[in-house]
Design a protein around this motif. Structure first.
Motif, PDB file in Angstrom:
ATOM      1  N   GLU A   1       0.784  -1.152   0.133  1.00 42.10           N
ATOM      2  CA  GLU A   1       0.003   0.075  -0.026  1.00 42.10           C
ATOM      3  C   GLU A   1       0.672   1.348  -0.038  1.00 42.10           C
ATOM      4  N   CYS A   2       2.308   1.187   0.480  1.00 41.92           N
ATOM      5  CA  CYS A   2       2.970   2.300   0.332  1.00 41.92           C
ATOM      6  C   CYS A   2       3.825   2.412  -0.637  1.00 41.92           C
ATOM      7  N   GLY A   3       3.597   1.436  -1.723  1.00 45.77           N
ATOM      8  CA  GLY A   3       4.625   1.137  -2.992  1.00 45.77           C
ATOM      9  C   GLY A   3       4.632   2.152  -3.999  1.00 45.77           C
ATOM     10  N   GLU A   4       3.478   2.888  -4.256  1.00 42.31           N
ATOM     11  CA  GLU A   4       3.438   3.906  -5.333  1.00 42.31           C
ATOM     12  C   GLU A   4       4.135   5.244  -4.741  1.00 42.31           C
ATOM     13  N   ALA A   5       3.638   5.386  -3.439  1.00 51.85           N
ATOM     14  CA  ALA A   5       4.301   6.673  -2.752  1.00 51.85           C
ATOM     15  C   ALA A   5       5.563   6.400  -2.642  1.00 51.85           C
ATOM     16  N   THR A   6       6.177   5.392  -2.409  1.00 55.40           N
ATOM     17  CA  THR A   6       7.690   5.173  -2.136  1.00 55.40           C
ATOM     18  C   THR A   6       8.282   5.187  -3.734  1.00 55.40           C
ATOM     19  N   ARG A   7       7.730   4.589  -4.465  1.00 55.24           N
ATOM     20  CA  ARG A   7       8.629   4.367  -5.932  1.00 55.24           C
ATOM     21  C   ARG A   7       8.571   6.105  -6.571  1.00 55.24           C
ATOM     22  N   SER A   8       7.387   6.704  -6.292  1.00 54.43           N
ATOM     23  CA  SER A   8       7.329   8.216  -6.967  1.00 54.43           C
ATOM     24  C   SER A   8       8.414   9.021  -6.178  1.00 54.43           C
ATOM     25  N   ALA A   9       8.441   8.882  -4.820  1.00 54.86           N
ATOM     26  CA  ALA A   9       9.557   9.498  -4.097  1.00 54.86           C
ATOM     27  C   ALA A   9      10.968   9.137  -4.823  1.00 54.86           C
ATOM     28  N   LEU A  10      11.386   7.832  -4.665  1.00 51.45           N
ATOM     29  CA  LEU A  10      12.534   7.406  -5.156  1.00 51.45           C
ATOM     30  C   LEU A  10      12.733   8.095  -6.758  1.00 51.45           C
ATOM     31  N   ALA A  11      11.907   8.073  -7.574  1.00 48.19           N
ATOM     32  CA  ALA A  11      11.848   8.377  -8.888  1.00 48.19           C
ATOM     33  C   ALA A  11      12.335  10.053  -8.965  1.00 48.19           C
ATOM     34  N   GLU A  12      11.553  10.840  -7.932  1.00 51.98           N
ATOM     35  CA  GLU A  12      11.989  12.269  -7.928  1.00 51.98           C
ATOM     36  C   GLU A  12      13.223  12.436  -7.600  1.00 51.98           C
ATOM     37  N   ALA A  13      13.724  11.585  -6.649  1.00 54.21           N
ATOM     38  CA  ALA A  13      14.924  11.922  -6.180  1.00 54.21           C
ATOM     39  C   ALA A  13      16.074  11.213  -7.171  1.00 54.21           C
ATOM     40  N   GLY A  14      15.507  10.550  -8.175  1.00 50.34           N
ATOM     41  CA  GLY A  14      16.613  10.022  -9.011  1.00 50.34           C
ATOM     42  C   GLY A  14      17.387   8.822  -8.518  1.00 50.34           C
ATOM     43  N   LEU A  15      16.665   8.093  -7.704  1.00 50.51           N
ATOM     44  CA  LEU A  15      17.264   6.950  -6.966  1.00 50.51           C
ATOM     45  C   LEU A  15      16.676   5.456  -7.529  1.00 50.51           C
ATOM     46  N   LEU A  16      15.955   5.637  -8.259  1.00 46.70           N
ATOM     47  CA  LEU A  16      15.430   4.239  -8.700  1.00 46.70           C
ATOM     48  C   LEU A  16      16.422   3.568  -9.804  1.00 46.70           C
ATOM     49  N   ASP A  17      16.384   2.266  -9.619  1.00 49.14           N
ATOM     50  CA  ASP A  17      17.328   1.393 -10.479  1.00 49.14           C
ATOM     51  C   ASP A  17      16.514   1.004 -11.614  1.00 49.14           C
ATOM     52  N   ASP A  18      16.730   1.413 -12.842  1.00 44.25           N
ATOM     53  CA  ASP A  18      15.621   1.183 -14.025  1.00 44.25           C
ATOM     54  C   ASP A  18      16.260   0.233 -14.525  1.00 44.25           C
ATOM     55  N   ASP A  19      17.276  -0.701 -14.209  1.00 43.38           N
ATOM     56  CA  ASP A  19      17.795  -1.670 -14.733  1.00 43.38           C
ATOM     57  C   ASP A  19      17.260  -3.229 -14.239  1.00 43.38           C
ATOM     58  N   HIS A  20      16.504  -2.946 -13.020  1.00 45.04           N
ATOM     59  CA  HIS A  20      15.930  -4.146 -12.571  1.00 45.04           C
ATOM     60  C   HIS A  20      14.328  -4.131 -12.326  1.00 45.04           C
ATOM     61  N   GLU A  21      13.742  -5.244 -12.219  1.00 43.17           N
ATOM     62  CA  GLU A  21      12.421  -5.292 -12.077  1.00 43.17           C
ATOM     63  C   GLU A  21      12.067  -4.899 -10.708  1.00 43.17           C
ATOM     64  N   ILE A  22      10.919  -4.438 -10.317  1.00 45.82           N
ATOM     65  CA  ILE A  22      10.058  -4.297  -8.858  1.00 45.82           C
ATOM     66  C   ILE A  22       9.487  -5.593  -8.668  1.00 45.82           C
ATOM     67  N   VAL A  23       9.652  -6.236  -7.575  1.00 44.75           N
ATOM     68  CA  VAL A  23       9.132  -7.577  -7.384  1.00 44.75           C
ATOM     69  C   VAL A  23       8.290  -7.576  -5.990  1.00 44.75           C
TER      70      VAL A  23
END
Ligand SMILES: C[S@@+](CC[C@H](N)C(=O)[O-])C[C@H]1O[C@@H](n2cnc3c(N)ncnc32)[C@H](O)[C@@H]1O
Length: 343
Positions: free
Chosen positions: A11-33
């Motif tokens: 339930e916190c996934g989308e808020a967490t993913r958005s915060a990470l994307a905004e901070a430029g910290l998402l690793d786009d080379d791997h899948e979210i599982v």
């Protein structure tokens, strides 16, 4: 492959993913599982990620975990050879293209790409009228992806853990305000009485109710109010949201002196509604007042309008002067967070 990731409740996934994307910290080379009711989001730097999500992820951990490499995704740019300007709202892609051939080529490329898209729309007018609705040209519909009863302009948009059914041809909606809505909703305490004076399909009102507020959502557009009610039901907060159709100046007599918090998101003409806002304000009320003004002095007109309406009955303090986004050359969309305390 073992990579650093943030482990959170779904339930916190989308808020967490958005915060990470905004901070430029998402690793786009791997899948979210998802595994055993936990979401593992790959990040480039575990420590920085922990700081970035501290306010939005609830209980979380940073871990190292084996996550699969992302498969190649064919984008519209791969097909076109240039990066088109696109906006995604649910499974609709929106473009703003005057050249008909170029619009058609982009629409075809979007549908041929790996993006999960059902229809492609082109802007066919400015946002107009009191209900702030735009006309659209339907450029393409993927019949194979369309096993729903939804019109090409209707979709389900997801934002910070909530879902909103809406028809772009009938209501106002902009996904660009997601971060701003989250900023405001984050301030809300359980038990607050919140009145959204221009609620649309409920993107402020429904998350506010999820935080435990009692919410009144008003809109002039009957269709938006119908969607707001449906969205309250979809998000499990129907009991906490009273949706009212009509001009907020005429349909809110029962809520005078009621609100702990008012949301005024009608930026071109909010100044015409400050007397109503003051009538609705309780003894201690925070107003989120949206405005569009020249960059030279974007906050003064709103502050002046609120002071004129509220003083001396209320002590007025400006808590935040916040730039939401650039709106047009030299024009800013801003938000004033203003607190009224009865004198
Ligand atoms: C900019 S939209 C904002 C909608 C919503 N808050 C959002 O963020 O998506 C402004 C909304 O105000 C509504 N509106 C315009 N005049 C109004 C009035 N006099 N009373 C109530 N709602 C009004 C429009 O129908 C529109 O849905």
């Amino acid at each position: 492959m073992d990579v650093p990731c943030v482990a959170v409740a779904p339930e916190c996934g989308e808020a967490t993913r958005s915060a990470l994307a905004e901070a430029g910290l998402l690793d786009d080379d791997h899948e979210i599982v998802v595994d055993d009711d936990t979401l593992y989001i790959p990040v480039s730097d575990a420590d920085a990620a922990a700081d970035a999500v501290a306010d939005v992820a609830g209980e979380f951990e940073t871990k190292t975990r084996d996550l699969p490499t992302r498969r190649g995704v064919r984008t519209p740019a791969d097909i076109l050879g240039f990066e088109p300007s696109l906006e995604r709202i649910g499974d609709i892609v929106v473009i703003d293209e005057d050249d008909a051939d170029r619009a058609a080529a982009i629409a075809d490329a979007v549908l041929d790409s790996d993006l999960p898209v059902r229809s492609v729309l082109n802007r066919a007018s400015k946002i107009k009228g009191e209900c702030r609705v735009r006309e659209w040209e339907v450029l393409a519909v993927d019949d194979a992806a369309d096993d729903s009863d939804l019109a090409p302009t209707e979709t389900v948009h997801r934002e910070y853990g909530h879902e909103f059914l809406l028809d772009l041809a009938a209501v106002y909606f902009s996904p660009r305000l997601a971060t701003e809505r989250h900023r405001v909703v984050d301030e809300i305490q359980s038990g607050e009485q919140v009145l959204d004076m221009f609620a649309g399909v409920g993107p402020f009102a429904i998350p506010a109710a999820s935080r435990g507020a009692e919410v009144v959502a008003v809109d002039l557009n009957d269709t938006a109010v119908d969607y707001c009610r449906e969205n309250a039901r979809r998000n499990g907060v129907a009991d906490a949201v009273t949706a009212i159709a009509g001009d907020v100046r005429e349909v809110t007599d029962d809520y005078h002196d009621w609100a702990d918090r008012l949301v005024m998101n009608l930026p071109h003409s909010a100044n015409e509604f400050v007397d109503t806002a003051v009538a609705l304000a309780g003894d201690d009320c925070t107003i989120h007042y949206y405005d569009i003004q020249h960059e030279d002095d974007p906050f003064a007109p709103g502050i002046e309008a609120i002071r004129t309406a509220a003083e001396p009955e209320y002590e007025v303090s400006v808590e935040t002067e916040h730039v939401v986004r650039s709106y047009a050359p030299h024009e800013l969309n801003v938000c004033l967070d203003v607190r009224l305390r009865r004198s």
